[in-house]
Structures are given as structure tokens and as C-alpha cells.
Scaffold this active site. Structure first.
Site, short mmCIF file in Angstrom:
data_model
loop_
_atom_site.label_atom_id
_atom_site.label_comp_id
_atom_site.label_asym_id
_atom_site.label_seq_id
_atom_site.Cartn_x
_atom_site.Cartn_y
_atom_site.Cartn_z
N HIS A 83 0.85 -1.19 0.00
CA HIS A 83 0.00 0.00 0.00
C HIS A 83 0.89 1.24 0.00
O HIS A 83 1.94 1.25 0.63
CB HIS A 83 -0.90 0.03 1.24
CG HIS A 83 -2.08 0.92 1.08
ND1 HIS A 83 -1.99 2.28 1.32
CD2 HIS A 83 -3.33 0.68 0.66
CE1 HIS A 83 -3.17 2.82 1.08
NE2 HIS A 83 -4.01 1.88 0.67
N ASP B 238 -7.91 -5.39 0.03
CA ASP B 238 -8.37 -6.29 -1.04
C ASP B 238 -8.01 -7.74 -0.79
O ASP B 238 -8.44 -8.63 -1.53
CB ASP B 238 -7.79 -5.84 -2.38
CG ASP B 238 -8.32 -4.47 -2.76
OD1 ASP B 238 -7.52 -3.54 -2.92
OD2 ASP B 238 -9.56 -4.34 -2.84
C1 SDX Z 1 -6.16 -0.06 -3.02
O1 SDX Z 1 -4.43 4.52 -2.28
C2 SDX Z 1 -5.33 3.86 -1.64
O2 SDX Z 1 -5.72 4.26 -0.55
C3 SDX Z 1 -5.88 2.65 -2.36
C4 SDX Z 1 -6.91 1.85 -1.58
C5 SDX Z 1 -8.19 2.62 -1.35
O3 SDX Z 1 -8.92 2.25 -0.42
O4 SDX Z 1 -8.50 3.52 -2.17
O5 SDX Z 1 -6.37 1.46 -0.34
C6 SDX Z 1 -7.31 0.59 -2.35
O6 SDX Z 1 -5.90 0.24 -4.15
C7 SDX Z 1 -5.30 -1.02 -2.24
C8 SDX Z 1 -4.09 -1.54 -3.06
C9 SDX Z 1 -4.57 -2.66 -3.96
N1 SDX Z 1 -3.51 -3.06 -4.90
C10 SDX Z 1 -2.88 -4.23 -4.81
O7 SDX Z 1 -3.04 -5.04 -3.91
C11 SDX Z 1 -1.94 -4.51 -5.97
C12 SDX Z 1 -0.58 -5.01 -5.44
N2 SDX Z 1 0.06 -3.91 -4.75
C13 SDX Z 1 1.04 -3.11 -5.52
O8 SDX Z 1 0.67 -2.89 -6.83
C14 SDX Z 1 1.52 -1.89 -4.74
O9 SDX Z 1 1.80 -2.31 -3.48
C15 SDX Z 1 0.63 -0.65 -4.65
C16 SDX Z 1 0.21 -0.18 -5.99
C17 SDX Z 1 -0.58 -0.94 -3.83
C18 SDX Z 1 1.45 0.44 -3.97
O10 SDX Z 1 2.48 0.74 -4.81
P1 SDX Z 1 3.57 1.87 -4.40
O11 SDX Z 1 3.25 2.55 -3.15
O12 SDX Z 1 3.75 2.72 -5.61
O13 SDX Z 1 4.80 1.02 -4.05
P2 SDX Z 1 5.84 0.56 -5.14
O14 SDX Z 1 5.11 0.01 -6.31
O15 SDX Z 1 6.80 1.67 -5.36
O16 SDX Z 1 6.54 -0.67 -4.38
C19 SDX Z 1 7.58 -0.43 -3.46
C20 SDX Z 1 8.44 -1.69 -3.57
C21 SDX Z 1 8.81 -2.02 -5.01
O17 SDX Z 1 10.06 -2.68 -4.96
P3 SDX Z 1 11.41 -1.80 -5.34
O18 SDX Z 1 11.15 -1.19 -6.71
O19 SDX Z 1 11.51 -0.75 -4.25
O20 SDX Z 1 12.51 -2.81 -5.35
O21 SDX Z 1 7.69 -2.83 -3.11
C22 SDX Z 1 7.50 -3.74 -4.16
C23 SDX Z 1 7.78 -3.01 -5.46
O22 SDX Z 1 8.28 -3.90 -6.44
N3 SDX Z 1 6.09 -4.16 -4.11
C24 SDX Z 1 5.66 -5.41 -4.23
C25 SDX Z 1 4.27 -5.34 -4.07
N4 SDX Z 1 3.91 -4.08 -3.88
C26 SDX Z 1 5.03 -3.35 -3.91
N5 SDX Z 1 6.32 -6.57 -4.46
C27 SDX Z 1 5.55 -7.69 -4.52
N6 SDX Z 1 4.20 -7.70 -4.37
C28 SDX Z 1 3.54 -6.56 -4.13
N7 SDX Z 1 2.22 -6.57 -4.00
#
Ligand code: SDX
Length: 431
Positions: free
Chosen positions: A308, A366
Site C-alpha cells: 500500500h 483487497d
Molecule cells: C487499493 O491509495 C489507496 O488508498 C488505495 C486503496 C483505497 O482504499 O483507495 O487502499 C485501495 O488500491 C489497495 C491496493 C490494492 N492493490 C494491490 O493489492 C496490488 C498489489 N500492490 C502493488 O501494486 C503496490 O503495493 C501498490 C500499488 C498498492 C502500492 O504501490 P507503491 O506505493 O507505488 O509502491 P511501489 O510500487 O513503489 O513498491 C515499493 C516496492 C517495489 O520494490 P522496489 O522497486 O523498491 O525494489 O515494493 C514492491 C515493489 O516492487 N512491491 C511489491 C508489491 N507491492 C510493492 N512486491 C511484490 N508484491 C507486491 N504486492
């Protein structure tokens, strides 16, 4: 926000600039950069808005470190445990918990606006039966501005309130109609003798051939899922609604824009993607394979339902949802649901893995919602429509707050341009 005579000094190109600092009632201070470009000729740079406040708001507050979520100051676990969705809608819209009389009047208003214009049925018939319900809902909600002309003038507070009530009232009907259309069953009209969640369940699962009895346990779980998804600060879809509204577009068009944004798997589409991932994993012994893939930089796979932008310890909604999953599956006699077993083991393994701890990746809202929704009989394609139905009150509340803000102006971000400098056109014979 409070002017506290604090400021930040920016030293740039031999000049120094004082930037005012504002303090919130709770949370981080903000540096006011509104005059920065005019004073210093520079932009700030923050793709994804990881450190940027786009507005001030009094509706919802999230503390990502503590795992706190407050709606108008009330913690989400108390609202999920003691309140119900329409009361939370009133709280988000009007800023206070309603008296018994105000709540009754509000629930009566919403209940009596759940039908859609009968002509909209023809609009549904234009879609293919195999359309994703989100594709239908985006279209139908956007088309509401073609049916409800008397609530599109955003400068009229009464029309703003009518549009708000119509959207909250009609989203369950539209979502249920989208579902019924895709499964080839007749639309079921809402009933005024049912509560909001029970009405939605009946519109989704009733058929004309027999009476439909709402299971009170399922309607309570449905209502709780609505509450847990109601609002969440300036997330991607809410920011989309605010940006669309800043141009003065009508509320139905702006909410349709929010629905479109929510659909993405990184946002509201994650509940569908998460359940499909759990099904792909299938059994507990395959979890390590998927954990390795999630950690592999060369593999685009991510654990859906994990991570998140704001929560860096735990998502308080996931905690409540996990309790609800246990209750609902136990009551449905599917406590041995293999997906739930995989989900719980996946959570345990992931949280014990240094990669997830270092990157502060925890189950989000989720992660468990899809398991409950599937146990309740919804197909995965209905998970995001249910998220959209729930979030409509959050979008509308944020929209009303923005429209009512005298400082409201059209949103128009700048950019860091890395393209070509000016060059002359070359005739095709000379290329
Ligand atoms: C919702 O914003 C909100 O409030 C949203 C929400 C709401 O109520 O409106 O809470 C609802 O959208 C919840 C999130 C649902 N999405 C998912 O579950 C999809 C999987 N999650 C990822 O796509 C990600 O965690 C996000 C999109 C939720 C957050 O992405 P960020 O904050 O931009 O973080 P990032 O992508 O920069 O990740 C940071 C690091 C990265 O590694 P590095 O590049 O630093 O090496 O963490 C890793 C990412 O690769 N990472 C994950 C991961 N999520 C982040 N690695 C594996 N699995 C994951 N799920």
C-alpha cells in the site's frame, strides 16, 4: 490549516526563498509551494504524488505507520463494529454522526431513490452479455447525466445534494443490473422494505420464480464490506474525481471517471486479481513459488492484495475483513475453504519473509474481501463493482468538499520536459 509562522527556506541559484509551513490537526506539516514557480522559476517534481498534498480535507485521515483510518475522526474498527453503511454515508457527507431522526430521514431519502429511470434499461441492452460489469457501470453512470438533468448544476447546493443522494441510492441498483445482464437473468427492482445491503443482495440473487430470503448474516457482512471501502483520503480514484470535478464537469461524469480509475488491478481491481491469484496458487505447497516470483525483479508478478502506498505496517481494514472472513465462512459452513487456507498461509509466509518486511508489504483491504465475496456467491467480476458501489459515498463527499471550497481551481499539473528542443519541419522528400 493553521498558519504557525513556521517556514522552510529554499536556497537556489544564490537566492533564498521562504516557503510557509502549514500544520494539520494531525499528520505531517505541509510546505506551501503555490508561489514557488512565480518566485523562483522552478517546479517541484513528484510523479505518483508520493510526497504531495493535493488539497486540504476534513473527511478521512490515514496514519500509515500506526495503521489508523479515521472517518471524520471516528476509527474504522469502531464504525465497522458499531455503525452501519448508511450511517457512515451520513457521517462522510455531513461531518457528524446523525441523530436518530436525521438518520431515519436520510435512510428514507436514499431508499426512495434506489430505482433508475426505466429508459436506462434500453441503455443496458446495448452491451454484449459478456461485457465486464465494470465496463457497463462506467457507461451507465456516465450516462446518468443524460437522464437526471435536474441535478447537474454544480453551483446549486440543492442540486449537488440531490445528485449525491441519487448516486448513493442508485449505484447498488446499477451494479446489480450489470450483474444480472451479464448472466442473462431479468433485472430485479429494489424494495423499500429492505435495508441497503439486503436490497443489493436481493437485486443480485433473487429470481422471479421464487421468494428470496435475505440471510441476515450475509447482509451484515455485505454492509460491513461497504463500510470498509467507503473512503480513503486522496487515493487514485478519488484524485481522479477531484481533478475531473475541478473543470466543472457534472457529478455523474466525474464519478464515472473515478469508477474507470478504480478498475485498474493496482487499485480497486486488486480484489478480483487477488482471488484469481489465490486460485492460481491453488494449494499451500505452491506458495513458495509465488513468493519467489513476487521477489524477482525481472518478473512483473506482484502479490495482489499486498502492499500500500500509505500503510506501512498494516491496513486496519484488512484486520476487520479477516475477522469477517472467518465469521462468514464459518457461518456458511465453508470454514475449510481452500482459498482461505491458502490466503492465511500466504499471509503467514509473506510476513515472515525479510523481503516483505523490508519493503513493508502487508495485506491490504483487497486481500480478504474477495474470499468473503466469493463465499457469498459473487463472481470475481463483481468484486470491483462492489468496491465502486461502496466508494461512491467517498468520491461524492470529497467532490462536495472540493466544489464548496472557495479556493477550488482547475487542476493543471506541470512537467519535467525531456523532449526535443524546437526544430524545423522537414518536407517528406528530404527525410
Ligand atoms: C487499493 O491509495 C489507496 O488508498 C488505495 C486503496 C483505497 O482504499 O483507495 O487502499 C485501495 O488500491 C489497495 C491496493 C490494492 N492493490 C494491490 O493489492 C496490488 C498489489 N500492490 C502493488 O501494486 C503496490 O503495493 C501498490 C500499488 C498498492 C502500492 O504501490 P507503491 O506505493 O507505488 O509502491 P511501489 O510500487 O513503489 O513498491 C515499493 C516496492 C517495489 O520494490 P522496489 O522497486 O523498491 O525494489 O515494493 C514492491 C515493489 O516492487 N512491491 C511489491 C508489491 N507491492 C510493492 N512486491 C511484490 N508484491 C507486491 N504486492
Amino acid at each position: 490549516m493553521t498558519e504557525n509562522n513556521k517556514s522552510a527556506t529554499l536556497n537556489l541559484n544564490g537566492e533564498s526563498y521562504e516557503l510557509p509551513i502549514f500544520s494539520p490537526t494531525v499528520g505531517p506539516d505541509v510546505i506551501d509551494i503555490r508561489k514557488l514557480y512565480a518566485a523562483a522559476g522552478v517546479f517541484t517534481y513528484d510523479p505518483g504524488f508520493t510526497s504531495t498534498a493535493s488539497c486540504d480535507s476534513t473527511i478521512t485521515y490515514i496514519d500509515g505507520e500506526k495503521g489508523e483510518l479515521l472517518h471524520r475522526g471516528y476509527p474504522i474498527d469502531q464504525l465497522a463494529g458499531k455503525s452501519h453503511f448508511l450511517e457512515v454515508c451520513y457521517l462522510l457527507l455531513y461531518g457528524v454522526l446523525p441523530t436518530a431522526e436525521d438518520l431515519e430521514n436520510f435512510e428514507t431519502t436514499i431508499t426512495r431513490h434506489t430505482m433508475v429511470h426505466e429508459q436506462m434499461i434500453n441503455f443496458f441492452r446495448g452491451f454484449r452479455r459478456d461485457a465486464h460489469p465494470m465496463a457497463i457501470i462506467v457507461g451507465v453512470v456516465g450516462a446518468m447525466s443524460a437522464f437526471y438533468h435536474d441535478s447537474t448544476d454544480i453551483n446549486d447546493p440543492r442540486q449537488r445534494e440531490v445528485a449525491s443522494h441519487r448516486l448513493i441510492a442508485k449505484m447498488p441498483t446499477i451494479a446489480a443490473m450489470a450483474y444480472k445482464y451479464t448472466i442473462g437473468q431479468p433485472f430485479v427492482y429494489p424494495r423499500n422494505d429492505l435495508d441497503y445491503a439486503s436490497n443489493f443482495l436481493r437485486m443480485c440473487f433473487a429470481v422471479p420464480c421464487e421468494e428470496y430470503e435475505v440471510n441476515p448474516i450475509l447482509s451484515r457482512a455485505m454492509d460491513r464490506i461497504f463500510t470498509l471501502h467507503a473512503d480513503h483520503e486522496q487515493n487514485a480514484s478519488t484524485s481522479t474525481v477531484r481533478l475531473a470535478s475541478s473543470s466543472g464537469a457534472n457529478p455523474f461524469a466525474c464519478i464515472a471517471a473515478g469508477i474507470a480509475c478504480l478498475w485498474g488491478p493496482a487499485h480497486g481491481g486488486a480484489n478480483q486479481a487477488c482471488l484469481e491469484m489465490l486460485k492460481e496458487i491453488g494449494t499451500v505447497d505452491r506458495i513458495p513459488e509465488f513468493i519467489d516470483r513476487a521477489k524477482d525483479k525481472d518478473d512483473p508478478f506482484r502479490l495482489m492484495g499486498f502492499g500500500h502506498r500509505v500503510y506501512k505496517n498494516f491496513d486496519p481494514r484488512a484486520t476487520v475483513m479477516k475477522q469477517s472472513a472467518d465469521e462468514v465462512l464459518d457461518l456458511l459452513g465453508v470454514e475449510n475453504n481452500p482459498l482461505l487456507q491458502v490466503a492465511k498461509e500466504l499471509e503467514r509466509v509473506a510476513l515472515s519473509d525479510p523481503y516483505f518486511a523490508e519493503k513493508k508489504l502487508f495485506p491490504n483491504v483487497d486481500f480478504y474481501s474477495g474470499i468473503i465475496l466469493e463465499a457469498m456467491g459473487f463472481p470475481t467480476s463483481m468484486f470491483t463493482p462492489i468496491f465502486a458501489l461502496s466508494r461512491t459515498v467517498g468520491w461524492i463527499s470529497q467532490w462536495k468538499e472540493m466544489i464548496g471550497d472557495p479556493q477550488n481551481k482547475i487542476g493543471r499539473p506541470r512537467q519535467l520536459y525531456l523532449g526535443e528542443t524546437q526544430r524545423d519541419y522537414i518536407d517528406i522528400e528530404n527525410r
